[in-house]
Motif scaffolding. Structure first.
Motif, PDB file in Angstrom:
ATOM      1  N   GLY A 260      -4.668  -7.504   1.068  1.00 47.36           N
ATOM      2  CA  GLY A 260      -4.492  -8.027   2.409  1.00 47.36           C
ATOM      3  C   GLY A 260      -5.767  -7.989   3.210  1.00 47.36           C
ATOM      4  N   LEU A 266      -1.621  -4.079  -0.861  1.00 42.95           N
ATOM      5  CA  LEU A 266      -0.300  -4.545  -0.454  1.00 42.95           C
ATOM      6  C   LEU A 266       0.789  -3.647  -1.042  1.00 42.95           C
ATOM      7  N   GLU A 270       5.601  -6.296   0.029  1.00 44.90           N
ATOM      8  CA  GLU A 270       4.714  -7.384   0.434  1.00 44.90           C
ATOM      9  C   GLU A 270       4.311  -8.245  -0.754  1.00 44.90           C
TER      10      GLU A 270
END
Length: 728
Positions: A260, A266, A270
């Motif tokens: 991210g 993540l 996610e």
């Protein structure tokens, strides 16, 4: 209030309590005798009062040791009764249940099956389980430590004081158990163990912890795992024979696949939807994760696990992990996880000398230590150890719906002399080098997986050990598939050669067909080939930039049409240029370059071609599914072969040119006359190629060639693979 008499354990017993040397706490603590007497250790209290279950006072206990041993006898009572404890310290007052008045958690059958090494769902009893016991909310703890003098559960709930919650020893199997009231999900804990020689060991994490602290923390976490599964359509399919189905596997290291903002790792929740969408779009059938069981050392990539029942907390909790698996299943994607029973690290909070003895490992380093990895080797011949590992395999498959386990480093398990000098190993009882205990263990694991789950097993095995994927009842090891390491090494060596020299290495591409059907093979281009100075797949290819991409396109096309299931490590599908590092994301920005985007498109189309043409997968593991057209054209760096399915499946012809020159009027024998459609061309412009080819069709007519009844003259593009099928 009851009238009480002031007596209790003698001074030596009280001293054993406060020094943490009480090996049988249930013989002293709690309620005993007639009339009933209660002994309590409460070092944090200045006063302890016995109350009934509604909180009404029954008696104030006598402090019989200054460090917190309290006692009361109830002379007017003749029967045991339920009670609670009201503790006071200064202005603080709290009620608690006494764990030493409660009944055992384990049943005799659990103890018997464990001692026999046949408790196949071990995780349902050992470990930490939030339950209601004797009407009280709390957590049961069970751990195996047969040679310990004392085992206690410690955590924030008792100030990490091993004197407060010593466990009950079950003599039959060396198990220790304790139900601790009010401890629940999210609480941290470890085991404090006094070893066989009376020494206090470093605090140990729970071998059957279902959750652990995020490293560098090392505590276990009480977990209540109740995933919200919605993958019934996927799991309801039952156990499948994947030998005749398309299987293309995308191998993923979760922490570095995609990150991210700010290079943030993540979470499971996610990454799950993003990964599912990507893998589905690319046409892979499965994701294979590098080990996600808990491990203390991040650069080990999970291959030095300590939590054999705990998804790593780096990306979330066990429910989050289950949600990721569920999301992949809903997208129609199978989930494979690397599983590592070959060795374990020597971190002091782990399994090493767990109770002060070589419990999980061998005492003799010639049997119990891997020099290559500085890790310890499980004692597969010990019933309880093999049961522990076998239960771990079943746990991931049953509780987390994992579809297959890829078993790491099987070769190191099979041979006693693996990576050892002449004087560094001990022969088996027949004088041989085979690890007979490990062989029995693997057979038992694979038998239980097949009988109790819908899952599969895949062996990473790099030797010629016979029958790795043959059924156990046919004297095999019982794996469903085996990685074809020989194919991978040989073909990559061929591809690394300058095309001018490839004629001298032609056998590197053909030798694998001599044994291609001796096992059920997976063709792996794995993470091991893009680390430790080996560069990337693209970096292995010779020539200028165009040639490197063309070589890789032709090679991946060769792989996807070759007998065997497919596995590609992440980044290989778009031509990652830098060597992979677990500390950073893949270089997704490369897809802005048409060459990288073209390679990604090629892999997507290869998956579609592979899945839609049964000839390319239905007989992957049968010799009837392959026939050379011409495997000996070394001078032209060319290969041609047929792939065949079952009756009614159209055959597929594959022609490969690993020379950087176009070959016009290149004649190839074919099994039937008429038009053959060019269903795939790795030199197509949309992949970054020159666009040369045959206009979509070739015509087979006239004389036979290469032992086939007819033939076609075609244009063979440079560094390219063509795939043809009869035009119906």
């Amino acid at each position: 209030m009851d009238k009480v008499s002031r007596s209790g354990p003698d001074a030596a017993t009280c001293e054993a309590i406060v020094r943490g040397r009480l090996s049988d706490p249930f013989s002293v603590l709690g309620m005993h005798g007639t009339p009933p007497a209660i002994t309590v250790f409460a070092p944090d209290a200045s006063e302890v009062e016995v109350v009934d279950m509604k909180g009404a006072p029954l008696a104030t206990m006598d402090r019989i040791h200054p460090e917190g041993v309290f006692h009361a006898t109830f002379p007017r009572r003749r029967k045991a009764f339920a009670y609670r404890l009201r503790c006071k310290a200064g202005d603080n007052e709290w009620l608690r249940d006494d764990p030493y008045r409660l009944s055992p958690v384990l049943g005799e059958m659990d103890e018997y099956l464990f001692a026999e090494g046949r408790h196949e769902e071990l995780w349902t009893k050992l470990g930490a389980h939030p339950i209601t016991h004797d009407g009280i909310e709390g957590t049961s703890f069970v751990v195996w430590a047969p040679n310990a003098r004392r085992v206690s559960v410690v955590g924030h709930f008792n100030a990490w004081d091993g004197r407060r919650h010593p466990m009950r020893r079950r003599l039959g199997g060396g198990l220790w158990e304790l139900f601790v009231p009010e401890v629940g999900a999210g609480d941290l804990y470890k085991f404090e163990i006094v070893g066989v020689h009376g020494d206090l060991l470093p605090l140990k994490a729970d071998p059957l912890a279902f959750q652990m602290e995020e490293p560098p923390g090392t505590a276990s976490v009480v977990a209540r795992i109740s995933p919200d599964w919605t993958d019934d359509e996927w799991t309801g399919r039952g156990r499948r024979d994947l030998r005749g189905e398309p299987v293309s596997i995308y191998e993923v290291h979760l922490g570095s696949w995609r990150r991210g903002d700010g290079d943030r790792v993540l979470s499971y929740t996610e990454v799950g939807p993003i990964l599912a969408d990507y893998v589905q779009d690319m046409g892979f059938t499965h994701v294979e994760f590098l080990p996600l069981s808990e491990h203390p050392y991040t650069p080990s990539w999970g291959y030095q696990p300590i939590g054999m029942f705990a998804p790593t907390s780096r990306f979330g909790d066990p429910a989050d992990f289950a949600a990721m698996v569920n999301h992949l299943h809903e997208a129609g994607i199978g989930v494979i996880m690397d599983w590592v029973p070959a060795h374990f690290p020597s971190d002091e909070h782990g399994l090493a000398r767990f109770d002060g003895t070589a419990l999980y490992e061998h005492e003799d380093p010639r049997l119990g230590f891997h020099k290559d990895w500085n890790t310890l080797i499980y004692n597969f011949g010990r019933n309880e150890v093999s049961n522990f590992l076998r239960a771990s395999a079943l746990y991931w498959l049953k509780e987390f719906h994992i579809d297959a386990l890829r078993v790491d480093a099987v070769a190191s398990m099979l041979y006693l002399d693996y990576s050892r000098g002449p004087d560094e190993w001990i022969p088996n009882r027949y004088g041989g080098r085979e690890n007979l205990d490990a062989i029995d263990f693997l057979r038992n694991v694979n038998t239980q997986v097949a009988e109790r789950t819908t899952g599969q097993t895949i062996a990473e095995e790099s030797t010629a050990f016979p029958g790795v994927s043959r059924p156990v009842d046919q004297d095999g090891l019982g794996f469903d598939f085996k990685w074809n390491m020989g194919w991978m090494h040989d073909t990559l060596q061929y591809m690394a050669e300058d095309p001018l020299n490839r004629r001298w290495h032609h056998d590197k591409m053909t030798f694998g067909l001599h044994y291609a059907f001796s096992e059920n093979f997976v063709l792996p281009l794995s993470h091991d080939e893009v680390v430790h100075g080996k560069g990337s797949l693209l970096g292995k290819m010779p020539g200028d930039r165009w040639q490197r991409f063309a070589n890789l396109r032709a090679y991946l096309s060769w792989m996807w049409t070759h007998p065997g299931k497919k596995l590609l490590f992440m980044g290989g599908e778009f031509g990652q240029e830098r060597e992979w590092s677990h500390d950073r994301s893949l270089d997704w920005h490369l897809l802005d370059d048409p060459n990288h985007a073209g390679l990604q498109r090629l892999v997507r189309d290869l998956n579609a071609c592979y899945r839609s043409h049964p000839a390319l997968h239905a007989r992957d593991c049968e010799p009837e599914g392959f026939q050379w057209i011409d495997g000996g054209d070394a001078d032209n760096n060319a290969f041609s072969f047929l792939r065949k399915g079952h009756d009614g499946d159209a055959p597929v012809a594959v022609i490969c040119n690993f020379a950087p020159v176009q070959r016009s009027e290149f004649r190839v024998g074919l099994p039937s006359a008429g038009n053959w459609r060019e269903i795939f061309n790795s030199d197509a412009t949309e992949y970054g190629g020159t666009g040369s080819g045959n206009g979509g069709y070739v015509s087979a007519e006239g004389d036979g060639w290469h032992g086939q009844p007819t033939s076609a003259s075609l244009t063979l593009p440079p560094l390219a693979t063509l795939v043809l099928t009869p035009d119906e």
